[in-house]
Design an enzyme around this catalytic site. Structure first.
Site, PDB file in Angstrom:
ATOM      1  N   LYS A  74       0.856  -1.180   0.000  1.00 12.38           N
ATOM      2  CA  LYS A  74       0.000   0.000   0.000  1.00 12.38           C
ATOM      3  C   LYS A  74       0.899   1.239   0.000  1.00 12.38           C
ATOM      4  O   LYS A  74       1.928   1.263   0.692  1.00 12.38           O
ATOM      5  CB  LYS A  74      -0.864  -0.038   1.259  1.00 12.38           C
ATOM      6  CG  LYS A  74      -1.925   1.043   1.363  1.00 12.38           C
ATOM      7  CD  LYS A  74      -2.746   0.823   2.637  1.00 12.38           C
ATOM      8  CE  LYS A  74      -3.907   1.779   2.772  1.00 12.38           C
ATOM      9  NZ  LYS A  74      -4.720   1.512   3.975  1.00 12.38           N
ATOM     10  N   SER A 149      -9.548   1.113   3.048  1.00 11.62           N
ATOM     11  CA  SER A 149      -8.792   1.931   2.126  1.00 11.62           C
ATOM     12  C   SER A 149      -7.688   1.213   1.375  1.00 11.62           C
ATOM     13  O   SER A 149      -7.106   1.764   0.439  1.00 11.62           O
ATOM     14  CB  SER A 149      -8.169   3.089   2.900  1.00 11.62           C
ATOM     15  OG  SER A 149      -7.277   2.576   3.894  1.00 11.62           O
ATOM     16  N   SER A 173      -9.392  -1.290   7.339  1.00 12.06           N
ATOM     17  CA  SER A 173      -8.975  -1.105   5.951  1.00 12.06           C
ATOM     18  C   SER A 173      -8.292  -2.279   5.270  1.00 12.06           C
ATOM     19  O   SER A 173      -7.993  -2.198   4.082  1.00 12.06           O
ATOM     20  CB  SER A 173      -8.052   0.101   5.844  1.00 12.06           C
ATOM     21  OG  SER A 173      -8.831   1.263   5.740  1.00 12.06           O
TER      22      SER A 173
HETATM   23  N1  GLN Z   1     -12.742   3.235   6.661  1.00 15.45           N
HETATM   24  C1  GLN Z   1     -12.108   3.715   7.856  1.00 15.45           C
HETATM   25  C2  GLN Z   1     -11.814   5.192   7.713  1.00 15.45           C
HETATM   26  O1  GLN Z   1     -12.154   5.722   6.734  1.00 15.45           O
HETATM   27  C3  GLN Z   1     -10.888   2.910   8.157  1.00 15.45           C
HETATM   28  C4  GLN Z   1      -9.690   3.341   7.430  1.00 15.45           C
HETATM   29  C5  GLN Z   1      -8.504   2.512   7.734  1.00 15.45           C
HETATM   30  O2  GLN Z   1      -8.588   1.474   8.400  1.00 15.45           O
HETATM   31  N2  GLN Z   1      -7.355   3.000   7.301  1.00 15.45           N
HETATM   32  O3  GLN Z   1     -11.261   5.815   8.580  1.00 15.45           O
END
Ligand code: GLN
Length: 480
Positions: A74, A149, A173
């Site tokens: 990532k 994400s 994420s």
């Molecule tokens: N979807 C969550 C957010 O938008 C988690 C994001 C993540 O785990 N990086 O904060």
């Protein structure tokens, strides 16, 4: 055997050259272009890593558990040979002067860093639609999202481009996109893996996490990147994770079903998939016990106070002075520099998080929001502790996501609907616990994930139990 184990054994024993693996993964990365899952990769960088491995003596290679295994990262994990942008304009062209600890460990283990992957800007999102480089497409249905994400990493593993990839978790994420894409996602206990070189989002929540096509693939990678790191004061003083031999059954294991994770309005297919997993737990000799985590409904609001508060503080460093392009605004003073750089550099969702975070930390609101959220976070963690310690539950079984992958555009105008995609995952980050999502079935061709949650640092047992369940499930079977 898993793909990771298979490739590593072939390269270690000299049956395949790392060079031929590098060329094959290059072909697959090229073919994967329509997914928009990769950000930066180059055949030359892949080849250079492979040549180094092929030039080693057989004994040197034999000591490398991930010899020749291509792994995607990532793009919020820093590397010295490729840019790290977090899919944000504010970091355009930024190249780190050092490798993240996980990258150093992967390289030492013989892995080939294959590609940086697309993400929601600064890892803020649940669909990989908030990227300055465009959205990632779901590998099974381009009109849908892969989750987020870490959607780019999930899509590359699901499409068979790489056998494993790293993502990051702040609130789900990795598990959420793993569930959407039909692959395995492991979120380790907070402190299990070094955060040195992970661009910070919510520092008390962030943890580098792993995707693989199987439990074994992902576990092997986790074992390599885990363990104490003197560069990260929050990394636990523990040696690297030692994996157990996968279990064949679940005899002696009590699996808790938290009733708050099975609400009456749960998607029918998700419920049916989880019913099947519960039946397999019983078939394998495990005991099922219904339990309660009473503060669950506060998890999403708590997470969406704590995470933006920490993000607002962490993102203050992107000011146009030290990183990325500097934009000089009207007036020419330092205030104008900040306003222009940050105003043009951050996308809408990141700006929303900074606004929320600044608000909940501001004097007058701090007690009502931030302090309250910290108190509720302690209650949430205590819910889990009670179930594990006082009710002798070894692990919990829940859905990973409330629905299968949704359509692109479906939630982009409604941030709260997007945030609710994290309802079964973000509580686990708040409680710092390890969890895994494994594919449990499909509905109209779309994957559904089942989640196991374990006590702090109980990854080894969680992974061997997940392997037993994986062997008993048919992940491509339609549920109804
Ligand atoms: N979807 C969550 C957010 O938008 C988690 C994001 C993540 O785990 N990086 O904060």
């Amino acid at each position: 055997m898993s793909d990771v184990g298979f490739v590593a054994a072939a390269v270690r024993e000299g049956r395949t050259s790392a060079d031929s693996v590098a060329r094959e993964v290059g072909r697959r990365l090229t073919r994967s272009a329509p997914l928009n899952a990769t950000l930066d990769w180059s055949q030359a960088i892949l080849d250079r890593q492979a040549t180094r491995l092929d030039a080693m003596s057989a004994t040197q290679r034999a000591a490398r558990p991930l010899a020749g295994v291509p792994i995607a990262l990532k793009d919020n994990i820093v590397t010295t040979d490729q840019p790290t942008t977090c899919a944000s304009r504010i970091l355009e062209g930024y190249v780190s002067p050092y490798d993240a600890t996980v990258v150093t460990r992967l390289r030492a283990a013989g892995a080939l860093i294959a590609s940086k992957t697309n993400l929601d800007e600064f890892a803020m999102g649940s669909s990989t639609e908030h990227s300055c480089r465009g959205r990632v497409h779901h590998p099974l249905d381009p009109a849908r999202v892969p989750g987020g994400s870490s959607g780019g990493s999930a899509a590359l593993v699901a499409a068979g481009v790489v056998p494993a990839a790293l993502g990051s978790e702040t609130g789900g994420s990795v598990r959420q996109p793993a569930s959407f894409c039909g692959v395995v996602g492991i979120k380790p206990s907070y402190g299990r893996v070094s955060r040195y070189g992970l661009v910070a989002f919510g520092s008390s929540l962030d943890q580098i996490s792993v995707f693989g096509r199987t439990v074994d693939d992902a576990s092997r990678v986790l074992a390599v990147i885990s363990g104490h790191d003197e560069h990260d004061a929050t990394s636990a003083p523990l040696p690297p994770l030692v994996l157990e031999t996968p279990r064949r059954d679940l005899r002696g294991i009590t699996v808790g079903l938290p009733r708050e994770y099975f609400p009456t309005d749960l998607d029918g297919a998700v419920r049916a998939a989880l019913d099947q997993v519960r039946d397999r737990v019983r078939d394998l000799g495990g005991t099922i016990r219904e339990v309660s985590l009473p503060h669950t409904r506060y998890a999403v609001p708590t997470y969406y106070i704590v995470a933006p508060a920490e993000a607002a503080a962490n993102l203050a460093r992107f000011d146009g002075v030290r990183y990325g392009p500097r934009r000089v605004g009207a007036g020419g003073d330092v205030e104008a520099l900040y306003r222009a750089t940050r105003g043009q550099g951050f996308g809408a969702e990141v700006r929303r998080r900074i606004l929320i975070g600044t608000y909940v930390l501001s004097s007058g609101y701090y007690d009502a929001y931030y302090r309250k959220a910290q108190q509720v976070r302690a209650l949430l963690a205590d819910d889990f502790r009670r179930v594990f310690e006082e009710q002798a539950v070894d692990m919990l079984l829940t859905p990973t996501t409330p629905t299968p992958a949704f359509r692109a555009g479906e939630k982009t105008d409604d941030p709260v609907a997007m945030y609710l995609a994290d309802i079964f995952t973000c509580s686990i980050n708040l409680a710092a616990l390890p969890a895994i999502s494994i594919p449990a079935g499909r509905s109209n061709g779309l994957p559904i994930g089942a989640q196991l949650v374990a006590p702090m640092f109980a990854e080894a047992r969680m992974l061997s139990a997940a392997a037993a369940l994986e062997a008993a499930l048919d992940p491509t079977r339609e549920v109804r």
